[in-house]
Design an enzyme around this catalytic site. Structure first.
Site, PDB file in Angstrom:
ATOM      1  N   LYS A 310       0.845  -1.211   0.000  1.00 14.20           N
ATOM      2  CA  LYS A 310       0.000   0.000   0.000  1.00 14.20           C
ATOM      3  C   LYS A 310       0.874   1.253   0.000  1.00 14.20           C
ATOM      4  CE  LYS A 310      -3.833  -2.283   2.382  1.00 14.20           C
ATOM      5  NZ  LYS A 310      -3.197  -3.608   2.559  1.00 14.20           N
ATOM      6  N   MET A 311       1.773   1.304  -0.954  1.00 14.40           N
ATOM      7  CA  MET A 311       2.779   2.359  -0.997  1.00 14.40           C
ATOM      8  C   MET A 311       2.130   3.737  -1.085  1.00 14.40           C
ATOM      9  SD  MET A 311       6.188   2.418  -3.392  1.00 14.40           S
ATOM     10  CE  MET A 311       6.742   0.827  -2.772  1.00 14.40           C
TER      11      MET A 311
END
Length: 479
Positions: A310-311
């Site tokens: 979930k950058m």
């Protein structure tokens, strides 16, 4: 393929390169994703209006343009006009430099004042040179030409700084009787900027792919529908896996686990899945050999590895996470990463840059919505997700979403298409620690209903926690 337009014969290579560099450094070439008049989101945009802030460049462009038309036709022009409003500055410069009277056109007469649609002094039968800054399909030039001809003026030639090579030259000549003369073409600019290292090769590929898919439909006389082509190499590999293994399942490891248990799970579940989703934050331990062994198992059982990171960092931090300088070492094992659009395109830009040095390319899935209570994601945010994906088609393979396919497809300006993947979000059965952190009351069955009857392009997420440790109970291609 896209429309071929010859380079300007009166520009030598040195001058052409000089103009390309100066336009680039001025900011007239934009790769961030911009909406055109046609409604399309283009990954390559030319903003020639910025030359108004560089008088010397504006003067030179105007001089080269008029020299080009003189060489091509030898015609004498009685009047000059610029397509409103972007090309008025260029037309003014051409008129002043060459002592030719100028007129202005309006799209519609005002309901006050003189109520004219053509401003200036003119008379019927005069020969008008139409000037434009950038041309896509030629619609604006055609509209201006029609207005001038309806008033009794003669229009046979038009000048443009940049021809995007989407069919305008042929459309204007065949359908409107106007010969278009371009100072610079898309090929001119992309070839020069790529050769000189100012634009990465993958951006050039994305730009040319877009132009090829957005050509003027010469039969119907309207733009052909643009079909985006997201991350074609990775998407093709995944499609082959799904077809060969008859499964579109992504197994999400959503429970705490050790390195050894994760590798055992990958080996046991591998034959029955298309993707294994791994969240490093849930590892109870970490071993340096994990990336290598995960990659080996993925190749053994033919499945993708999705790093559920979930950058949401800026480009620099994202670059570090992709590299071998942190324990994530994403470049060594991941095929896909999940990305939040909230901080902007920094992570996607870093991925695009990082992929140039990798033989094993990595794609991104943009998180389009979240099934959590109190989520702040709204429709405006989702629109921005789509635009960001359009601008980074070379690295974005699709979306993590529980929204109906046709909703996103409509925003992409296409029908439901296998050219993009839609991955269902993980649905946890556990109540969160903090208020509002538990998942919304929406079952996997509820989510799957939103995707309609067609499974093509859909990745179904199944959580390890829902299988009670029995990977043999994995579903197959069920939608």
């Amino acid at each position: 393929m896209y429309a071929k337009v010859p380079s300007c014969p009166t520009l030598d290579d040195v001058t052409r390169r000089d103009l390309a560099h100066r336009l680039f450094h001025l900011g007239s070439l934009n790769f961030s994703g911009v909406q055109l008049k046609t409604g399309e989101i283009t990954p390559v945009y030319f903003d020639i209006r910025l030359t108004m802030s560089d008088p010397v460049l504006l003067q030179e462009l105007s001089r080269y343009m008029f020299a080009m038309i003189g060489h091509a036709t030898g015609d004498k022009f009685d009047l000059v006009t610029g397509v409103p409003a972007a090309a008025v500055g260029l037309a003014t410069e051409v008129a002043v430099q060459n002592n030719i009277p100028m007129i202005l056109t309006r799209k519609a007469a005002k309901d006050y004042g003189t109520k004219k649609v053509i401003e200036g002094i003119w008379k019927k039968g005069q020969n008008v040179l139409v000037i434009e800054d950038v041309v896509t399909y030629g619609d604006s030039i055609a509209e201006t030409t029609a207005l001038l001809r309806a008033s009794g003026l003669k229009v046979e030639h038009a000048l443009v700084v940049v021809e995007r090579q989407q069919g305008a030259t042929e459309n204007l000549l065949k359908n409107h009787g106007v010969k278009l003369h371009a100072l610079l073409t898309l090929d001119d600019l992309l070839d020069i900027l790529a050769a000189d290292g100012l634009v990465p090769p993958e951006r050039v590929i994305v730009a040319r792919d877009f132009i090829s898919g957005a050509q003027y439909d010469r039969v119907k006389g309207k733009p052909s529908k643009f079909v985006p082509d997201f991350c074609p190499e990775l998407r093709s590999r995944l499609a082959k896996i799904i077809h060969q293994k008859a499964t579109n399942i992504c197994l999400s490891v959503d429970v705490p686990t050790s390195t050894g248990s994760l590798l055992q799970l990958a080996d046991e579940a591998g034959p029955g899945i298309a993707i294994l989703e791994v969240n490093y934050d849930l590892l109870s331990d970490y071993r340096d050999f994990l990336p290598t062994k995960l990659r080996t198992l993925a190749e053994k059982h033919n499945f993708f590895l999705l790093a559920d990171c979930k950058m949401a960092e800026d480009g620099w931090i994202a670059q570090l996470k992709l590299s071998d300088q942190t324990h994530l070492r994403l470049s060594e094992w991941a095929d896909l990463i999940s990305v939040h659009a909230l901080p902007g395109p920094g992570a996607l830009s870093a991925l695009r840059s990082f992929n140039t040095s990798l033989t094993h390319k990595i794609g991104a899935l943009i998180i389009y919505d979240m099934q959590t209570k109190g989520s702040l994601i709204d429709s405006h945010y989702q629109d921005q997700c789509v635009q960001m994906a359009q601008a980074y088609q070379d690295v974005v393979m699709g979306f993590v979403t529980s929204s109906p396919i046709d909703v996103i497809a409509h925003k992409l300006n296409v029908e439901g298409t296998p050219n993009v993947y839609y991955k269902t979000p993980a649905q946890h059965n556990h109540v969160g620690i903090a208020n509002g952190s538990n998942d919304a009351d929406k079952t996997v069955a509820d989510i799957m209903k939103t995707f309609g009857a067609c499974p093509e392009g859909v990745i179904r997420t199944v959580n390890l926690s829902s299988l009670d440790g029995n990977v043999n109970s994995l579903p197959t291609m069920a939608i």
